[in-house]
Scaffold this active site. Structure first.
Site, PDB file in Angstrom:
ATOM      1  N   GLY A 251      24.052  -4.814 -40.672  1.00  0.00           N
ATOM      2  CA  GLY A 251      24.842  -4.639 -41.891  1.00  0.00           C
ATOM      3  C   GLY A 251      24.263  -3.535 -42.759  1.00  0.00           C
ATOM      4  O   GLY A 251      25.004  -2.716 -43.325  1.00  0.00           O
TER       5      GLY A 251
ATOM      6  N   GLY B  76      19.130  -5.329 -40.961  1.00  0.00           N
ATOM      7  CA  GLY B  76      19.799  -5.358 -39.654  1.00  0.00           C
ATOM      8  C   GLY B  76      21.012  -4.449 -39.563  1.00  0.00           C
ATOM      9  O   GLY B  76      21.072  -3.371 -40.146  1.00  0.00           O
TER      10      GLY B  76
ATOM     11  N   TYR C 110      27.030 -35.520 -33.106  1.00  0.00           N
ATOM     12  CA  TYR C 110      27.443 -34.720 -31.939  1.00  0.00           C
ATOM     13  C   TYR C 110      26.528 -33.502 -31.777  1.00  0.00           C
ATOM     14  O   TYR C 110      26.112 -33.157 -30.671  1.00  0.00           O
ATOM     15  CB  TYR C 110      28.907 -34.297 -32.128  1.00  0.00           C
ATOM     16  CG  TYR C 110      29.472 -33.583 -30.934  1.00  0.00           C
ATOM     17  CD1 TYR C 110      29.586 -34.227 -29.707  1.00  0.00           C
ATOM     18  CD2 TYR C 110      29.878 -32.252 -31.022  1.00  0.00           C
ATOM     19  CE1 TYR C 110      30.092 -33.567 -28.595  1.00  0.00           C
ATOM     20  CE2 TYR C 110      30.390 -31.587 -29.922  1.00  0.00           C
ATOM     21  CZ  TYR C 110      30.493 -32.255 -28.705  1.00  0.00           C
ATOM     22  OH  TYR C 110      30.990 -31.592 -27.617  1.00  0.00           O
TER      23      TYR C 110
ATOM     24  N   ALA D 265      24.361  -7.159 -46.090  1.00  0.00           N
ATOM     25  CA  ALA D 265      24.072  -5.726 -45.972  1.00  0.00           C
ATOM     26  C   ALA D 265      22.614  -5.381 -46.237  1.00  0.00           C
ATOM     27  O   ALA D 265      22.275  -4.205 -46.299  1.00  0.00           O
ATOM     28  CB  ALA D 265      24.958  -4.958 -46.947  1.00  0.00           C
TER      29      ALA D 265
HETATM   30  N1  LIG Z   1      21.572  -8.345 -33.175  1.00  0.00           N
HETATM   31  C1  LIG Z   1      22.370  -8.508 -32.143  1.00  0.00           C
HETATM   32  O1  LIG Z   1      21.995  -8.347 -30.970  1.00  0.00           O
HETATM   33  C2  LIG Z   1      23.807  -8.898 -32.360  1.00  0.00           C
HETATM   34  C3  LIG Z   1      24.675  -8.887 -31.247  1.00  0.00           C
HETATM   35  C4  LIG Z   1      26.001  -9.242 -31.429  1.00  0.00           C
HETATM   36  C5  LIG Z   1      26.452  -9.578 -32.699  1.00  0.00           C
HETATM   37  N2  LIG Z   1      25.593  -9.579 -33.742  1.00  0.00           N
HETATM   38  C6  LIG Z   1      26.135  -9.944 -35.061  1.00  0.00           C
HETATM   39  O2  LIG Z   1      25.811  -8.921 -35.977  1.00  0.00           O
HETATM   40  C7  LIG Z   1      25.786  -9.462 -37.309  1.00  0.00           C
HETATM   41  C8  LIG Z   1      24.528  -9.001 -38.019  1.00  0.00           C
HETATM   42  O3  LIG Z   1      23.423  -9.586 -37.374  1.00  0.00           O
HETATM   43  P1  LIG Z   1      21.982  -8.905 -37.295  1.00  0.00           P
HETATM   44  O4  LIG Z   1      21.658  -8.827 -35.859  1.00  0.00           O
HETATM   45  O5  LIG Z   1      21.928  -7.697 -38.124  1.00  0.00           O
HETATM   46  O6  LIG Z   1      21.102 -10.086 -37.917  1.00  0.00           O
HETATM   47  P2  LIG Z   1      20.104 -10.111 -39.151  1.00  0.00           P
HETATM   48  O7  LIG Z   1      19.173  -8.955 -39.077  1.00  0.00           O
HETATM   49  O8  LIG Z   1      19.529 -11.485 -39.151  1.00  0.00           O
HETATM   50  O9  LIG Z   1      21.071  -9.924 -40.416  1.00  0.00           O
HETATM   51  C9  LIG Z   1      21.941 -10.956 -40.794  1.00  0.00           C
HETATM   52  C10 LIG Z   1      22.519 -10.666 -42.160  1.00  0.00           C
HETATM   53  O10 LIG Z   1      23.322 -11.801 -42.546  1.00  0.00           O
HETATM   54  C11 LIG Z   1      22.877 -12.253 -43.838  1.00  0.00           C
HETATM   55  N3  LIG Z   1      23.061 -13.684 -44.023  1.00  0.00           N
HETATM   56  C12 LIG Z   1      22.714 -14.689 -43.196  1.00  0.00           C
HETATM   57  N4  LIG Z   1      22.969 -15.871 -43.784  1.00  0.00           N
HETATM   58  C13 LIG Z   1      23.512 -15.608 -45.000  1.00  0.00           C
HETATM   59  C14 LIG Z   1      23.978 -16.405 -46.062  1.00  0.00           C
HETATM   60  N5  LIG Z   1      23.949 -17.733 -46.011  1.00  0.00           N
HETATM   61  N6  LIG Z   1      24.454 -15.798 -47.160  1.00  0.00           N
HETATM   62  C15 LIG Z   1      24.476 -14.444 -47.240  1.00  0.00           C
HETATM   63  N7  LIG Z   1      24.040 -13.628 -46.273  1.00  0.00           N
HETATM   64  C16 LIG Z   1      23.557 -14.211 -45.162  1.00  0.00           C
HETATM   65  C17 LIG Z   1      21.392 -11.916 -43.839  1.00  0.00           C
HETATM   66  O11 LIG Z   1      20.872 -11.997 -45.143  1.00  0.00           O
HETATM   67  P3  LIG Z   1      19.380 -12.591 -45.416  1.00  0.00           P
HETATM   68  O12 LIG Z   1      18.426 -11.481 -45.122  1.00  0.00           O
HETATM   69  O13 LIG Z   1      19.412 -12.989 -46.847  1.00  0.00           O
HETATM   70  O14 LIG Z   1      19.213 -13.756 -44.506  1.00  0.00           O
HETATM   71  C18 LIG Z   1      21.430 -10.521 -43.249  1.00  0.00           C
HETATM   72  O15 LIG Z   1      21.862  -9.597 -44.192  1.00  0.00           O
HETATM   73  C19 LIG Z   1      25.904 -10.978 -37.140  1.00  0.00           C
HETATM   74  O16 LIG Z   1      27.218 -11.390 -37.371  1.00  0.00           O
HETATM   75  C20 LIG Z   1      25.538 -11.198 -35.680  1.00  0.00           C
HETATM   76  O17 LIG Z   1      26.134 -12.359 -35.162  1.00  0.00           O
HETATM   77  C21 LIG Z   1      24.287  -9.240 -33.618  1.00  0.00           C
END
Ligand SMILES: NC(=O)c1ccc[n+]([C@@H]2O[C@H](COP(=O)([O-])OP(=O)(O)OC[C@H]3O[C@@H](n4cnc5c(N)ncnc54)[C@H](OP(=O)(O)O)[C@@H]3O)[C@@H](O)[C@H]2O)c1
Length: 339
Positions: A35, A33, A194, A30
């Site tokens: 979240g 992005g 793999y 959260a």
């Molecule tokens: N952006 C798009 O176009 C898009 C499209 C379809 C689906 N999504 C989905 O939307 C969701 C949010 O993505 P976003 O686009 O907002 O990406 P983002 O800005 O990279 O945010 C990702 C979030 O996940 C957290 N996270 C990643 N690895 C983690 C870990 N090991 N432990 C705890 N927290 C972790 C990050 O925390 P840190 O800051 O600490 O890394 C950040 O809060 C994802 O599931 C993504 O697959 C995104």
């Protein structure tokens, strides 16, 4: 692709505010992005409690401070969880259950995209562990508190909800015959040798998002909607930090980001809709893939015979693997999923 282009051009409608008073909302991942934006939208609906689970308490507190400043809402708790480490997920679930005692809305938003193999200390490929295995580990460990909440709110016409953030990219992946016929598919797709094949990691993120859809369907099959509503949501292509681990972003993706992407705020609204929308017909959302604030059919592979077979196989293998990681997980899975 037709749907993708059309949908991305549409304005995302504003959210109809829901009364979240007395309800506990947990957003996993959260701090930035989608979240973060989703958490802010929840804050505007004044839930009883908003819980941010982030990689560190500091990241959560920074996000909470911004949410307070931008919305005026203050009842926010922050917890640390590293989703690439199973012991951290287990510790967080324990802490949450003790500290909060109820859970009305769980949004598993956190996700990563890698195109090169990165192994975790638990022995899995990072995208599969963070995006998939930890989602099911956490959701099962929190199931007792979700069900307790459901039983305590039986007079209300809606149930607690668990929403997993997936992606339309799950349409673009088709597991290979070698993967589908391997004796243990989970081991196969996490095998470092793999994963050293470029074609495997090229579509790994999409693959992990397909597994989100399959897990959602299987969980919904095993958990009656009278206990909780489970769904997954595609927020659409949005500007965020998701591409931070990918070198050489393709020209196509750069053009899409430039001309077709949404703001993270709009993507956050899509997520919140899946978590609170359609309460008067919530059973229609159970086990479903939500996109553009409506139930949509999942990708071609997901709805194929092979897709359903993979769903059962990957679920069983994941339950078995996670049961070895946590005796508590095993006990809960046996209690709720034995049939
Ligand atoms: N952006 C798009 O176009 C898009 C499209 C379809 C689906 N999504 C989905 O939307 C969701 C949010 O993505 P976003 O686009 O907002 O990406 P983002 O800005 O990279 O945010 C990702 C979030 O996940 C957290 N996270 C990643 N690895 C983690 C870990 N090991 N432990 C705890 N927290 C972790 C990050 O925390 P840190 O800051 O600490 O890394 C950040 O809060 C994802 O599931 C993504 O697959 C995104």
């Amino acid at each position: 692709m037709y749907h993708f282009y059309v949908d991305q051009w549409q304005a995302v409608p504003p959210l109809e505010p829901e009364d979240l008073s007395g309800q506990t909302v947990l957003v996993v991942g959260a701090n930035i992005g989608l979240g973060f934006e989703a958490a802010k939208s929840f804050a505007r609906m004044s839930p009883g409690r908003l819980v941010l689970a982030c990689r560190s308490v500091k990241k959560g507190e920074d996000a909470a401070k911004r949410i307070r400043e931008e919305t005026g809402y203050g009842n926010i708790a922050c917890y640390a969880v590293d989703l690439s480490v199973f012991s951290s997920v287990i510790a967080f679930a324990e802490e949450f259950e003790k500290g909060e005692g109820r859970l009305d809305i769980l949004v598993y938003n956190a996700g990563v995209a890698w195109r090169k193999y990165q192994g975790t200390a638990d022995g899995y490929e990072t995208c599969i562990q963070v995006n998939d295995l930890s989602s099911i580990l956490l959701c099962v460990l929190l199931l007792p508190v979700v069900i307790k909440t459901s039983e305590a709110t039986v007079e209300k016409e809606y149930r607690p909800r668990m929403t997993f953030v997936t992606s339309e990219t799950h349409f673009w992946v088709r597991p290979t015959p070698e993967e589908l016929s391997s004796p243990n598919m989970l081991e196969k797709i996490n095998d470092p040798a793999y994963c050293s094949l470029p074609s495997v990691m090229a579509c790994r993120y999409w693959y992990s998002k397909l597994i989100n859809v399959l897990f959602t369907r299987e969980l919904a099959k095993r958990l009656p909607p009278s206990k909780a509503i489970v769904n997954c949501v595609n927020p659409g292509l949005c500007r965020s930090s998701l591409g931070r681990n990918i070198d050489n972003i393709s020209l196509r993706l750069r053009l899409w980001m430039r001309f077709w992407s949404r703001t993270a705020e709009a993507g956050g609204r899509e997520i919140v809709w899946a978590a609170i929308g359609g309460r008067h017909r919530e059973r229609e959302l159970h086990g479903k893939y939500i996109s553009d604030m409506e139930v949509r059919e999942e990708g071609d592979f997901a709805v194929s015979r092979q897709g359903y077979a993979m769903q059962e196989k990957i679920w069983n293998e994941s339950i078995e693997a996670l049961s070895r990681v946590s005796p508590r997980f095993k006990e809960i899975a046996e209690t709720y999923f034995s049939n």
